[in-house]
Design an enzyme around this catalytic site. Structure first.
Site, PDB file in Angstrom:
ATOM      1  N   CYS A   1     -88.327  37.817 -53.117  1.00 56.82           N
ATOM      2  CA  CYS A   1     -87.387  38.952 -53.029  1.00 56.82           C
ATOM      3  C   CYS A   1     -87.223  39.685 -54.348  1.00 56.82           C
ATOM      4  O   CYS A   1     -86.665  40.784 -54.374  1.00 56.82           O
ATOM      5  CB  CYS A   1     -86.032  38.481 -52.539  1.00 56.82           C
ATOM      6  SG  CYS A   1     -86.056  38.027 -50.812  1.00 56.82           S
TER       7      CYS A   1
HETATM    8  N1  COA Z   1     -76.361  33.177 -32.845  1.00 58.54           N
HETATM    9  C1  COA Z   1     -75.195  32.541 -32.617  1.00 58.54           C
HETATM   10  N2  COA Z   1     -74.778  31.509 -33.382  1.00 58.54           N
HETATM   11  C2  COA Z   1     -75.569  31.096 -34.377  1.00 58.54           C
HETATM   12  C3  COA Z   1     -76.807  31.705 -34.644  1.00 58.54           C
HETATM   13  C4  COA Z   1     -77.197  32.782 -33.828  1.00 58.54           C
HETATM   14  N3  COA Z   1     -78.361  33.434 -34.021  1.00 58.54           N
HETATM   15  N4  COA Z   1     -77.374  31.084 -35.689  1.00 58.54           N
HETATM   16  C5  COA Z   1     -76.554  30.105 -36.079  1.00 58.54           C
HETATM   17  N5  COA Z   1     -75.453  30.112 -35.285  1.00 58.54           N
HETATM   18  C6  COA Z   1     -74.299  29.201 -35.326  1.00 58.54           C
HETATM   19  C7  COA Z   1     -74.648  27.866 -35.965  1.00 58.54           C
HETATM   20  O1  COA Z   1     -75.169  26.997 -34.991  1.00 58.54           O
HETATM   21  C8  COA Z   1     -73.330  27.429 -36.496  1.00 58.54           C
HETATM   22  O2  COA Z   1     -72.568  26.873 -35.454  1.00 58.54           O
HETATM   23  P1  COA Z   1     -71.570  25.632 -35.724  1.00 58.54           P
HETATM   24  O3  COA Z   1     -70.523  26.174 -36.664  1.00 58.54           O
HETATM   25  O4  COA Z   1     -71.076  25.321 -34.360  1.00 58.54           O
HETATM   26  O5  COA Z   1     -72.415  24.576 -36.353  1.00 58.54           O
HETATM   27  C9  COA Z   1     -72.641  28.724 -36.915  1.00 58.54           C
HETATM   28  O6  COA Z   1     -73.301  29.758 -36.173  1.00 58.54           O
HETATM   29  C10 COA Z   1     -72.741  29.012 -38.389  1.00 58.54           C
HETATM   30  O7  COA Z   1     -74.097  28.884 -38.826  1.00 58.54           O
HETATM   31  P2  COA Z   1     -74.536  29.054 -40.318  1.00 58.54           P
HETATM   32  O8  COA Z   1     -76.020  28.894 -40.441  1.00 58.54           O
HETATM   33  O9  COA Z   1     -73.690  28.189 -41.194  1.00 58.54           O
HETATM   34  O10 COA Z   1     -74.182  30.605 -40.545  1.00 58.54           O
HETATM   35  P3  COA Z   1     -73.811  31.379 -41.857  1.00 58.54           P
HETATM   36  O11 COA Z   1     -72.452  31.907 -41.691  1.00 58.54           O
HETATM   37  O12 COA Z   1     -74.153  30.625 -43.101  1.00 58.54           O
HETATM   38  O13 COA Z   1     -74.837  32.621 -41.778  1.00 58.54           O
HETATM   39  C11 COA Z   1     -76.889  33.389 -42.778  1.00 58.54           C
HETATM   40  C12 COA Z   1     -76.232  32.428 -41.815  1.00 58.54           C
HETATM   41  C13 COA Z   1     -78.373  33.062 -42.863  1.00 58.54           C
HETATM   42  C14 COA Z   1     -76.723  34.814 -42.232  1.00 58.54           C
HETATM   43  C15 COA Z   1     -76.218  33.324 -44.156  1.00 58.54           C
HETATM   44  O14 COA Z   1     -76.092  31.986 -44.575  1.00 58.54           O
HETATM   45  C16 COA Z   1     -76.970  34.065 -45.242  1.00 58.54           C
HETATM   46  O15 COA Z   1     -77.281  35.247 -45.133  1.00 58.54           O
HETATM   47  N6  COA Z   1     -77.211  33.394 -46.373  1.00 58.54           N
HETATM   48  C17 COA Z   1     -77.905  34.005 -47.500  1.00 58.54           C
HETATM   49  C18 COA Z   1     -79.303  34.018 -47.179  1.00 58.54           C
HETATM   50  C19 COA Z   1     -80.162  34.758 -48.147  1.00 58.54           C
HETATM   51  O16 COA Z   1     -79.765  35.628 -48.885  1.00 58.54           O
HETATM   52  N7  COA Z   1     -81.395  34.392 -48.133  1.00 58.54           N
HETATM   53  C20 COA Z   1     -82.354  35.044 -48.895  1.00 58.54           C
HETATM   54  C21 COA Z   1     -83.440  35.363 -47.964  1.00 58.54           C
HETATM   55  S1  COA Z   1     -84.753  36.064 -48.836  1.00 58.54           S
END
Ligand code: COA
Length: 381
Positions: free
Chosen positions: A164
């Protein structure tokens, strides 16, 4: 006789930027409909195993979750139909003959042409092309050399990958060439076909990425167009982490059945990334501003990496000392998704025209590696 000491100092600037946006895009609604059809199909196919407790059923995705967790509403892709076909769920691109321009070069060239046009520059004036992106379509010949040839640029080109942060690392590399006198005009091009490394069948990440290409023309101020962006300073940082990883590579070829599955695509620990990267990047910005004698609270605009709206809100707050407005920290990930290294450049390209001469801003990237880069700029003209 002109001595080294009497030579004018070379000052790198951003002369212009270019953007290529694929015509097709996928809304969250379309994406979730396809994903949930795939889930229903998969669970029906494995109904007996699920019933017997031998297999966990796949869980559906939701539009509300995607928007709340990431801020993404849609993403552009080069080839939409196979991605939202529940029986395919991955991009498919027709093979091209070696004599044809490759796909990655094609979109890179489009972005470069716009940057050159905006700067009133001809390809003959460019000395180097750096293709800085998260994924290269092939190991060699370098994408940059193909783009160089398609544009009609003499000189040299090479590929660089810092995930990135590829574009900001490319900008610093180009700026260093200019400072050292090794080039006067350098194109940094970031064709990001991120749909290719995304696991569209993975509920945790299927919504994250989109395709795009950006180009940044970095030049010596002495030849730049009258209106440009002075590069006040650049800073790069890397800290090893497995929290964003992709194991695809040329050493996997012995096991073709594992290509394109699970760890041979993008995987991440999103929560850990969020928690670890936000403080690291906020501190890096503040430290670098201090080194450059810039008051971070007086920054007119921050063009931040576009991965997650919540991360950007927190970073901007820590740097500016208050909740950033959309004007201070513009968002493009709502319609582009995460476009890897191109994200902060898209934000800069689309949201920099209305700044006044003398305004200071920050282009900032962060992501896998971990890697982070800052480019402080001032509008001049
Ligand atoms: N639809 C519905 N629910 C979903 C889902 C989806 N597509 N994906 C995950 N969930 C659920 C999970 O199962 C979890 O449920 P639980 O609380 O019952 O266990 C809940 O949603 C939260 O999941 P989580 O993975 O902890 O979500 P989050 O709030 O951390 O968001 C990201 C996920 C990836 C959007 C976020 O962590 C993020 O953007 N992080 C930074 C990533 C980044 O910058 N990466 C660089 C990439 S180059």
């Amino acid at each position: 006789m002109e001595t080294a000491a009497s030579q004018p100092t070379k000052r790198p600037v951003i002369s212009a930027t270019g953007l290529y946006t694929p015509a097709e895009s996928i809304s969250n609604e379309e994406l979730v409909e396809a994903f949930n059809a795939y889930v229903a199909r998969h669970n029906a196919e494995h109904a007996d195993a699920i019933e017997a407790g031998e297999m966990e059923p796949l869980q559906p995705s939701s539009v509300e979750f995607i928007e709340k967790a990431s801020g993404i509403r849609s993403r552009h892709v080069i080839n939409k139909a196979p991605i939202i076909d529940p029986a395919v769920m991955e991009p498919r691109h027709a093979d091209r003959d070696d004599e044809e321009l490759s796909l990655m070069a094609e979109i890179g060239v489009a972005a470069c042409r716009e940057a050159l046009e905006r700067a009133g520059r001809s390809p003959n004036d460019v000395d180097a092309v750096l293709c800085a992106a998260s994924n290269m379509q092939r190991p060699y010949p370098a994408m940059a050399i193909e783009i160089q040839q398609a544009l009609g640029v003499e000189g040299f080109g090479f590929d660089m990958n810092v995930a990135c942060s590829s574009a900001t690392f490319g900008i610093q590399t180009a700026a260093d060439y200019i400072r050292a006198g090794n080039a006067r005009s350098v194109l940094v091009v970031s064709p990001e076909i991120t749909s290719g490394h995304l696991n569209w069948r993975d509920r945790d990440s299927h919504f994250i990425f989109g395709d795009v290409a950006t180009a940044v023309l970095v030049e010596d101020a002495a030849i730049a167009p009258p209106q440009h962006w002075e590069i006040l300073g650049t800073r790069l940082k890397t800290v090893f982490s497995n929290n964003i990883r992709n194991n695809f590579g040329f050493l996997n070829r012995a096991a073709p059945e594992t290509q394109g599955t699970a760890d041979k695509l993008f995987v991440q620990e999103g929560r850990k990334v969020f928690k670890e990267v936000v403080p690291m990047v906020a501190q890096m910005i503040v430290d670098e501003a201090e080194r450059l004698a810039i008051d971070p609270r007086a920054l007119r605009r921050m063009w931040l990496h576009q991965a997650n709206a919540g991360m950007n809100r927190l970073i901007a707050h820590k740097v500016l000392g208050h909740e950033a407005s959309e004007d201070e920290s513009p968002t493009v990930l709502d319609t582009y998704g995460n476009t890897s290294s191109a994200g902060s450049i898209i934000a800069f390209h689309l949201h920099s025209e209305n700044l006044e001469m003398g305004d200071t801003g920050l282009i900032c990237s962060f992501g896998a590696g971990y890697s982070a880069g800052t480019v402080f700029v001032k509008k001049v003209g």
